[in-house]
Design an enzyme around this catalytic site. Structure first.
Site, mmCIF file in Angstrom:
data_model
loop_
_atom_site.group_PDB
_atom_site.id
_atom_site.type_symbol
_atom_site.label_atom_id
_atom_site.label_comp_id
_atom_site.label_asym_id
_atom_site.label_seq_id
_atom_site.Cartn_x
_atom_site.Cartn_y
_atom_site.Cartn_z
ATOM 1 N N GLY A 50 49.222 9.975 -60.050
ATOM 2 C CA GLY A 50 48.925 8.972 -61.316
ATOM 3 C C GLY A 50 47.777 9.583 -62.067
ATOM 4 O O GLY A 50 46.644 9.995 -61.483
ATOM 5 N N ARG A 94 46.786 19.994 -60.634
ATOM 6 C CA ARG A 94 48.053 19.663 -61.065
ATOM 7 C C ARG A 94 47.840 19.904 -62.798
ATOM 8 O O ARG A 94 46.876 19.207 -63.245
ATOM 9 C CB ARG A 94 48.359 18.103 -60.852
ATOM 10 C CG ARG A 94 48.937 17.681 -59.483
ATOM 11 C CD ARG A 94 49.579 16.453 -59.315
ATOM 12 N NE ARG A 94 50.910 16.535 -59.632
ATOM 13 C CZ ARG A 94 51.609 15.257 -59.684
ATOM 14 N NH1 ARG A 94 50.937 13.997 -59.364
ATOM 15 N NH2 ARG A 94 52.594 15.360 -60.147
ATOM 16 N N GLN A 202 58.392 7.084 -56.357
ATOM 17 C CA GLN A 202 57.258 6.489 -56.710
ATOM 18 C C GLN A 202 57.836 4.831 -57.110
ATOM 19 O O GLN A 202 56.857 4.053 -56.993
ATOM 20 C CB GLN A 202 56.474 6.880 -57.994
ATOM 21 C CG GLN A 202 55.783 8.145 -57.610
ATOM 22 C CD GLN A 202 56.722 9.358 -57.985
ATOM 23 O OE1 GLN A 202 57.873 9.412 -57.866
ATOM 24 N NE2 GLN A 202 55.988 10.486 -58.499
ATOM 25 N N ASP A 243 51.256 10.899 -69.167
ATOM 26 C CA ASP A 243 50.432 11.928 -68.207
ATOM 27 C C ASP A 243 49.675 12.789 -69.267
ATOM 28 O O ASP A 243 48.467 13.161 -69.216
ATOM 29 C CB ASP A 243 51.139 12.754 -67.511
ATOM 30 C CG ASP A 243 51.640 12.093 -66.115
ATOM 31 O OD1 ASP A 243 52.398 11.186 -66.143
ATOM 32 O OD2 ASP A 243 50.840 12.208 -65.193
ATOM 33 N N ASN A 253 55.726 12.019 -69.593
ATOM 34 C CA ASN A 253 55.510 11.189 -68.514
ATOM 35 C C ASN A 253 56.505 11.728 -67.282
ATOM 36 O O ASN A 253 57.136 12.428 -67.680
ATOM 37 C CB ASN A 253 55.725 9.733 -69.031
ATOM 38 C CG ASN A 253 55.531 8.638 -67.937
ATOM 39 O OD1 ASN A 253 54.175 8.632 -67.358
ATOM 40 N ND2 ASN A 253 56.208 7.835 -67.607
HETATM 41 O O1 MRU Z 1 53.944 12.563 -60.261
HETATM 42 P P1 MRU Z 1 53.133 11.284 -60.340
HETATM 43 O O2 MRU Z 1 53.420 10.052 -59.291
HETATM 44 O O3 MRU Z 1 51.774 11.705 -60.536
HETATM 45 O O4 MRU Z 1 53.475 10.828 -61.817
HETATM 46 C C1 MRU Z 1 53.002 9.692 -62.370
HETATM 47 C C2 MRU Z 1 53.481 9.243 -63.620
HETATM 48 O O5 MRU Z 1 54.186 9.828 -64.269
HETATM 49 C C3 MRU Z 1 52.897 7.952 -64.490
HETATM 50 O O6 MRU Z 1 53.768 7.468 -64.976
HETATM 51 C C4 MRU Z 1 51.626 8.617 -65.130
HETATM 52 O O7 MRU Z 1 50.791 9.072 -64.285
HETATM 53 C C5 MRU Z 1 51.186 7.245 -65.841
HETATM 54 S S1 MRU Z 1 50.717 5.883 -65.004
HETATM 55 C C6 MRU Z 1 49.113 5.875 -64.656
#
Ligand code: MRU
Length: 356
Positions: A50, A94, A202, A243, A253
């Protein structure tokens, strides 16, 4: 209302306690990270994930490295070198969420500005204080976004969410899910459809865990049902996080977000992006310049440790996609709502931020 899930991150006395999200919802267990490389691994392997959460984790990772060097007897130069090495390691853990690079950049600025400091301890204290400030800012932003976003929803709102954008993706409450929590506490929420979010689930593992803990009525659906739910008028709005938001308003995202935005446009369903200004990257011109993380194809080829694809089939696994700004009904940030989303409206929002 705050969802009753364990806190994502806790920094205490040189240890970053990271809730291991890979084990949820079956097991609640924390990792004890005592070095920058342990934090980088936790981020890369998605024990913590996240955008805002990995930004805060990255900042604490730098502080951990500094503290460990000081504890080992290092002087100011040695602590500075350890912190700089940690920045290099963490910022690349990441690539897509700008929050990580931006948080580490802030820590690096602190290191670079330490020339006049009297000793190593002063730098360690300053780095820990900066990380704590970033954490506090994300918590306050969550609350503000929740309130502003809930104002956009009507009564008895039926919303669809993607991925996990709740307390687990941030430090408290969340981004898009903060809006859900706020609407629920106001009594204006009817139901939440949760896209399961292939391949890492998720939605079904984490968002459902949060909503169940908070007593929010919800139903998990396969991602491919979303357009059909819109066709049958079962969804009043879609809420997602981000993101990285480019200077022109394009939004990176979790993969699947773009498809939701297209379906929303076709069915005239509002498509809201809820993200703190720490997710905006003014240096990145457009979505085309956003680095998209490609993860291990095994996340697709295998289910529960068992290969499900035929031996000669391959898989392609980009973790994020990019939604053009023109498909976003409104961007909800802690500083205010931007609609329509464009280069100039985003620049105005950022100018407001700088003026404060
Ligand atoms: O791969 P992840 O689980 O880190 O991806 C998270 C997302 O895509 C969320 O939608 C994004 O970080 C924004 S929410 C705080």
């Amino acid at each position: 209302m705050v969802s009753a899930v364990p806190r994502t991150l806790r920094y205490r006395d040189g240890v970053l306690h990271v809730l291991d999200q890979r084990l949820l919802p079956g097991e609640v267990r924390e990792l004890r990270c005592q070095s920058a490389s342990e934090v980088a691994t936790a981020i890369r392997d998605m024990a913590v994930r996240g955008a805002p959460a990995i930004g805060v984790a990255g900042a604490y990772g730098v502080a951990l490295a500094a503290r460990a060097a000081a504890r080992a007897g290092g002087d100011l130069d040695a602590v500075r070198a350890a912190a700089e090495d940690a920045c290099g390691l963490l910022e690349t853990a990441r690539p897509t969420a700008v929050n990580l690079g931006a948080a580490v950049h802030r820590m690096r600025r602190q290191v670079l500005g330490s020339a006049a400091m009297s000793d190593a301890g002063e730098l360690v204290d300053a780095l820990e204080a900066t990380a704590a400030e970033l954490e506090r800012y994300e918590v306050e932003s969550s609350r503000a976004m929740g309130r502003l976003g809930a104002d956009l929803l009507g009564h008895d709102a039926r919303v669809l969410v993607h991925c996990n954008t709740g307390a687990l993706a941030t430090v408290e409450r969340g981004t898009a899910l903060a809006v859900v929590y706020e609407a629920h506490s106001r009594g204006t929420l009817d139901h939440v459809f949760v896209g399961e979010t292939r391949p890492r689930l998720q939605g079904s593992r984490l968002t459902a865990f949060e909503l169940a803990a908070a007593g929010v009525p919800h139903t998990v659906v396969v991602d491919s049902l979303a357009a059909s739910l819109m066709l049958h008028r079962a969804v009043d709005a879609v809420l997602v996080g981000a993101d990285r938001i480019a200077a022109n308003g394009d939004v990176a995202n979790k993969v699947g977000t773009y498809g939701l935005a297209v379906a929303c446009a076709h069915h005239h369903v509002p498509f809201y992006v809820v993200a703190p200004t720490s997710s905006i990257d003014p240096v990145c011109e457009s979505g085309a310049a956003i680095p998209i993380e490609e993860r291990d194809p095994a996340e697709i080829t295998d289910v529960g440790g068992e290969r499900v694809l035929p031996p000669r089939s391959t898989a392609f696994n980009p973790a994020f996609d990019v939604t053009p700004a023109s498909l976003v009904t409104a961007l909800v940030t802690e500083r205010g709502i931007v609609s329509p989303l464009s280069e100039s409206s985003l620049a105005q929002l950022l100018a407001k931020r700088r003026a404060r």
